[in-house]
Design a protein around this motif. Structure first.
Motif, PDB file in Angstrom:
ATOM      1  N   ALA A 276       0.827  -1.206   0.000  1.00 38.53           N
ATOM      2  CA  ALA A 276       0.000   0.000   0.000  1.00 38.53           C
ATOM      3  C   ALA A 276       0.863   1.259   0.000  1.00 38.53           C
ATOM      4  O   ALA A 276       0.594   2.222  -0.724  1.00 38.53           O
ATOM      5  N   GLU A 277       1.915   1.260   0.802  1.00 35.16           N
ATOM      6  CA  GLU A 277       2.784   2.433   0.876  1.00 35.16           C
ATOM      7  C   GLU A 277       3.556   2.627  -0.423  1.00 35.16           C
ATOM      8  O   GLU A 277       3.762   3.762  -0.880  1.00 35.16           O
ATOM      9  N   LEU A 278       3.959   1.513  -1.043  1.00 37.43           N
ATOM     10  CA  LEU A 278       4.663   1.614  -2.311  1.00 37.43           C
ATOM     11  C   LEU A 278       3.764   2.197  -3.394  1.00 37.43           C
ATOM     12  O   LEU A 278       4.203   3.035  -4.203  1.00 37.43           O
ATOM     13  N   GLU A 279       2.508   1.785  -3.403  1.00 36.81           N
ATOM     14  CA  GLU A 279       1.563   2.299  -4.402  1.00 36.81           C
ATOM     15  C   GLU A 279       1.252   3.772  -4.187  1.00 36.81           C
ATOM     16  O   GLU A 279       1.126   4.536  -5.140  1.00 36.81           O
ATOM     17  N   ARG A 280       1.111   4.199  -2.927  1.00 36.26           N
ATOM     18  CA  ARG A 280       0.658   5.568  -2.635  1.00 36.26           C
ATOM     19  C   ARG A 280       1.787   6.579  -2.530  1.00 36.26           C
ATOM     20  O   ARG A 280       1.592   7.760  -2.803  1.00 36.26           O
ATOM     21  N   THR A 281       2.977   6.145  -2.108  1.00 33.22           N
ATOM     22  CA  THR A 281       4.061   7.109  -1.879  1.00 33.22           C
ATOM     23  C   THR A 281       5.277   6.857  -2.759  1.00 33.22           C
ATOM     24  O   THR A 281       6.187   7.693  -2.786  1.00 33.22           O
ATOM     25  N   GLY A 282       5.343   5.715  -3.436  1.00 33.64           N
ATOM     26  CA  GLY A 282       6.491   5.418  -4.271  1.00 33.64           C
ATOM     27  C   GLY A 282       7.666   4.831  -3.515  1.00 33.64           C
ATOM     28  O   GLY A 282       8.749   4.637  -4.093  1.00 33.64           O
ATOM     29  N   GLY A 283       7.505   4.530  -2.226  1.00 32.05           N
ATOM     30  CA  GLY A 283       8.572   3.932  -1.434  1.00 32.05           C
ATOM     31  C   GLY A 283       7.984   3.289  -0.192  1.00 32.05           C
ATOM     32  O   GLY A 283       6.783   3.383   0.056  1.00 32.05           O
ATOM     33  N   ILE A 284       8.839   2.639   0.586  1.00 34.48           N
ATOM     34  CA  ILE A 284       8.371   1.998   1.812  1.00 34.48           C
ATOM     35  C   ILE A 284       9.262   2.404   2.978  1.00 34.48           C
ATOM     36  O   ILE A 284      10.449   2.692   2.809  1.00 34.48           O
ATOM     37  N   SER A 285       8.651   2.457   4.159  1.00 38.00           N
ATOM     38  CA  SER A 285       9.356   2.733   5.399  1.00 38.00           C
ATOM     39  C   SER A 285       9.111   1.571   6.362  1.00 38.00           C
ATOM     40  O   SER A 285       8.067   0.922   6.284  1.00 38.00           O
ATOM     41  N   PRO A 286      10.054   1.312   7.260  1.00 37.43           N
ATOM     42  CA  PRO A 286       9.840   0.198   8.211  1.00 37.43           C
ATOM     43  C   PRO A 286       8.782   0.570   9.240  1.00 37.43           C
ATOM     44  O   PRO A 286       8.873   1.595   9.910  1.00 37.43           O
ATOM     45  N   HIS A 287       7.766  -0.260   9.361  1.00 35.36           N
ATOM     46  CA  HIS A 287       6.719  -0.061  10.366  1.00 35.36           C
ATOM     47  C   HIS A 287       6.569  -1.268  11.279  1.00 35.36           C
ATOM     48  O   HIS A 287       5.869  -1.189  12.282  1.00 35.36           O
ATOM     49  N   ILE A 288       7.178  -2.387  10.899  1.00 30.90           N
ATOM     50  CA  ILE A 288       7.100  -3.611  11.693  1.00 30.90           C
ATOM     51  C   ILE A 288       8.513  -4.067  12.020  1.00 30.90           C
ATOM     52  O   ILE A 288       9.413  -4.033  11.171  1.00 30.90           O
ATOM     53  N   SER A 289       8.709  -4.491  13.248  1.00 28.34           N
ATOM     54  CA  SER A 289      10.042  -4.823  13.745  1.00 28.34           C
ATOM     55  C   SER A 289      10.631  -6.032  13.035  1.00 28.34           C
ATOM     56  O   SER A 289       9.901  -6.929  12.605  1.00 28.34           O
ATOM     57  N   PRO A 290      11.957  -6.088  12.932  1.00 28.13           N
ATOM     58  CA  PRO A 290      12.612  -7.315  12.458  1.00 28.13           C
ATOM     59  C   PRO A 290      12.565  -8.380  13.541  1.00 28.13           C
ATOM     60  O   PRO A 290      12.523  -8.072  14.730  1.00 28.13           O
ATOM     61  N   PHE A 291      12.573  -9.641  13.127  1.00 21.42           N
ATOM     62  CA  PHE A 291      12.515 -10.755  14.067  1.00 21.42           C
ATOM     63  C   PHE A 291      13.700 -11.683  13.840  1.00 21.42           C
ATOM     64  O   PHE A 291      14.234 -11.779  12.733  1.00 21.42           O
ATOM     65  N   VAL A 292      14.085 -12.385  14.885  1.00 23.17           N
ATOM     66  CA  VAL A 292      15.235 -13.275  14.844  1.00 23.17           C
ATOM     67  C   VAL A 292      14.869 -14.582  14.133  1.00 23.17           C
ATOM     68  O   VAL A 292      13.702 -14.994  14.140  1.00 23.17           O
ATOM     69  N   THR A 293      15.854 -15.205  13.508  1.00 23.22           N
ATOM     70  CA  THR A 293      15.657 -16.522  12.904  1.00 23.22           C
ATOM     71  C   THR A 293      16.093 -17.599  13.898  1.00 23.22           C
ATOM     72  O   THR A 293      16.813 -17.329  14.865  1.00 23.22           O
ATOM     73  N   ALA A 294      15.659 -18.833  13.642  1.00 23.88           N
ATOM     74  CA  ALA A 294      16.044 -19.945  14.516  1.00 23.88           C
ATOM     75  C   ALA A 294      17.559 -20.139  14.510  1.00 23.88           C
ATOM     76  O   ALA A 294      18.177 -20.397  15.554  1.00 23.88           O
ATOM     77  N   GLN A 295      18.178 -19.997  13.335  1.00 22.51           N
ATOM     78  CA  GLN A 295      19.633 -20.162  13.236  1.00 22.51           C
ATOM     79  C   GLN A 295      20.364 -19.099  14.058  1.00 22.51           C
ATOM     80  O   GLN A 295      21.337 -19.396  14.769  1.00 22.51           O
ATOM     81  N   ASP A 296      19.875 -17.847  13.979  1.00 11.21           N
ATOM     82  CA  ASP A 296      20.513 -16.769  14.734  1.00 11.21           C
ATOM     83  C   ASP A 296      20.349 -16.981  16.240  1.00 11.21           C
ATOM     84  O   ASP A 296      21.282 -16.751  17.014  1.00 11.21           O
ATOM     85  N   LEU A 297      19.166 -17.414  16.654  1.00 11.46           N
ATOM     86  CA  LEU A 297      18.927 -17.630  18.081  1.00 11.46           C
ATOM     87  C   LEU A 297      19.836 -18.725  18.627  1.00 11.46           C
ATOM     88  O   LEU A 297      20.438 -18.579  19.698  1.00 11.46           O
ATOM     89  N   GLY A 298      19.963 -19.818  17.884  1.00 16.88           N
ATOM     90  CA  GLY A 298      20.862 -20.885  18.314  1.00 16.88           C
ATOM     91  C   GLY A 298      22.303 -20.411  18.407  1.00 16.88           C
ATOM     92  O   GLY A 298      23.020 -20.750  19.361  1.00 16.88           O
ATOM     93  N   SER A 299      22.729 -19.605  17.440  1.00 16.37           N
ATOM     94  CA  SER A 299      24.100 -19.082  17.454  1.00 16.37           C
ATOM     95  C   SER A 299      24.327 -18.139  18.632  1.00 16.37           C
ATOM     96  O   SER A 299      25.391 -18.164  19.265  1.00 16.37           O
ATOM     97  N   LEU A 300      23.336 -17.307  18.943  1.00 16.14           N
ATOM     98  CA  LEU A 300      23.471 -16.374  20.064  1.00 16.14           C
ATOM     99  C   LEU A 300      23.571 -17.118  21.393  1.00 16.14           C
ATOM    100  O   LEU A 300      24.373 -16.760  22.265  1.00 16.14           O
TER     101      LEU A 300
END
Length: 324
Positions: A181-205
Motif C-alpha cells: 500500500a505504501e509503495l503504491e501511494r508514496t512510491g517507497g516503503i518505510s519500516p513499520h514492523i520490527s525485524p525478528f530473529v531466525t532460529a539459526q541466529d537464536l541458536g548461534s546467540l
C-alpha cells in the motif's frame, strides 16, 4: 592500520545504534496495562506461557528460584505450580505491568524487581538463579548477545534458560499489506514492523553466550480478525505496536485504507476472516557444569544406526525362553 581503525569505528557505531526505542516501548506497555479491558489482549501470551510451563514440567528437577525476565502481567506466574519452584522473581522494565494485580499460586512466594534499561540484570549476583524464563519479551531487546551473557552469569551451574520469542514471518500478512500500500501511494516503503530473529541466529546467540545442550522448536499460531483495524487495535492492546528507533513516519490515512483492501484481497478466508500469524520460537539452553553428561568419543559406538530396524524388531519379538 587504517583498515583496522575503520573496522573499529564501524563496530562502535553498530553498538551505539539501537533498533528499538526502549523508552517508547516502556511507555507503550505501561499505557496498554492501563486500558480498562487490558486482560482482553492477554490471550496470546497466556497460551504461550502455558506451553512454556509444559516444557518446564518436562524437566525432572526442582528449581528453588525462578527469575521471570520480562514477566509482563504475570502470564507465566499464573501457570507455574509448586512442583516446579517455591519462589518466583518477577522482573520487567514497565512498572505498569508489575502493578497489575495477580493472585499468587498456592505454595509459591514472589517478589518483583523493576529492571533498568541500561543494566537489566546487573543487580543480580553471579550463580544466584536456578532457572531464568522469558515469555515473548526478548524480541524488544536491542542487545540480545549482551543479555544472554548476563543470563548465563546469573544462572547457577547446570541452571536452565528457557523461553519463547517471535521469529521471522510473524505478522507477515500485515507487513506485506502495508508495504504494498505504501509503495503504491508514496512510491517507497518505510519500516513499520520490527525485524525478528531466525532460529539459526537464536541458536548461534545462545551458543556464543556459552549455553550448552541447546534445544529449539517452533509453533505457528494463527488468529482470525474481522478486519485490519481490529488487528492493529489488538497489537496496541498487547503493547506490541511499533517502536523502531529509526522514527518511522506515521502511516497516512489513504495508505491504511489501501492496506486494508490489499489485506482482504490477498489473505481473506472464505468467510471473510483475516488471518494473522505468529511464528513462536521456543528454546532451552543450559549453563555448563562439570556434573553434566559428556558425549561419548566419536567412533566408540557398538551398534550402527543401519541396524536400528533389526534392533527394534528384536525388542518387539524377543526370543522364547529356553526350557533347558
Amino acid at each position: 592500520m587504517l583498515c583496522t581503525r575503520i573496522l573499529s569505528s564501524r563496530r562502535r557505531l553498530l553498538r551505539s545504534v539501537a533498533t528499538f526505542s526502549a523508552k517508547r516501548k516502556v511507555v507503550q506497555r505501561n499505557r496498554a496495562c492501563g486500558f480498562p479491558d487490558h486482560h482482553h489482549y492477554d490471550y496470546l501470551r497466556d497460551n504461550i506461557a502455558e506451553a512454556l510451563t509444559d516444557r518446564m514440567s518436562d524437566i525432572a528437577r526442582d528449581f528453588p528460584t525462578i527469575l521471570d525476565l520480562g514477566c509482563g502481567k504475570g502470564h507465566m506466574y499464573k501457570h507455574i505450580n509448586s512442583h516446579v519452584t517455591s519462589h518466583v522473581i518477577e522482573c520487567d522494565t514497565a512498572q505498569g505491568c508489575l502493578d497489575v494485580p495477580r493472585t499468587p499460586p498456592e505454595g509459591i512466594t514472589t517478589e518483583q524487581v523493576l529492571l533498568q534499561q541500561d543494566s537489566l540484570l546487573s543487580e543480580f549476583q553471579d550463580n544466584s538463579q536456578d532457572m531464568v524464563v522469558s515469555n515473548l519479551w526478548l524480541h524488544w531487546v536491542n542487545d540480545l548477545p549482551g543479555l544472554f551473557k548476563e543470563v548465563n552469569r546469573v544462572l547457577t551451574p547446570d541452571g536452565v534458560f528457557i523461553g519463547s520469542m517471535f521469529s521471522t514471518d510473524t505478522i507477515y500478512q500485515l507487513r506485506v499489506s502495508l508495504q504494498q500500500a505504501e509503495l503504491e501511494r508514496t512510491g517507497g516503503i518505510s519500516p513499520h514492523i520490527s525485524p525478528f530473529v531466525t532460529a539459526q541466529d537464536l541458536g548461534s546467540l545462545l551458543h556464543a553466550a556459552k549455553f550448552c545442550m541447546i534445544t529449539l522448536d517452533s509453533d505457528l499460531v494463527t488468529t482470525g480478525y474481522p478486519d485490519m483495524y481490529y488487528i492493529m487495535e489488538d497489537l496496541k492492546g498487547m503493547g506490541e505496536n511499533s517502536c523502531l528507533g529509526s522514527g518511522a513516519p506515521f502511516l497516512r490515512r489513504d495508505v491504511l485504507t489501501a492496506a486494508s483492501a490489499i489485506y482482504k484481497s490477498l489473505y481473506a478466508e472464505p468467510d471473510g476472516t483475516l488471518p494473522l500469524s505468529f511464528n513462536v520460537l521456543y528454546f532451552i539452553g543450559w549453563k555448563e557444569s562439570a556434573a553434566q553428561g559428556v558425549p561419548k568419543p566419536r567412533g566408540s559406538q557398538t551398534m550402527s544406526i543401519a541396524d536400528l530396524d533389526q534392533i527394534m524388531e528384536d525388542l518387539r519379538n524377543p526370543p522364547a525362553p529356553s526350557n533347558s
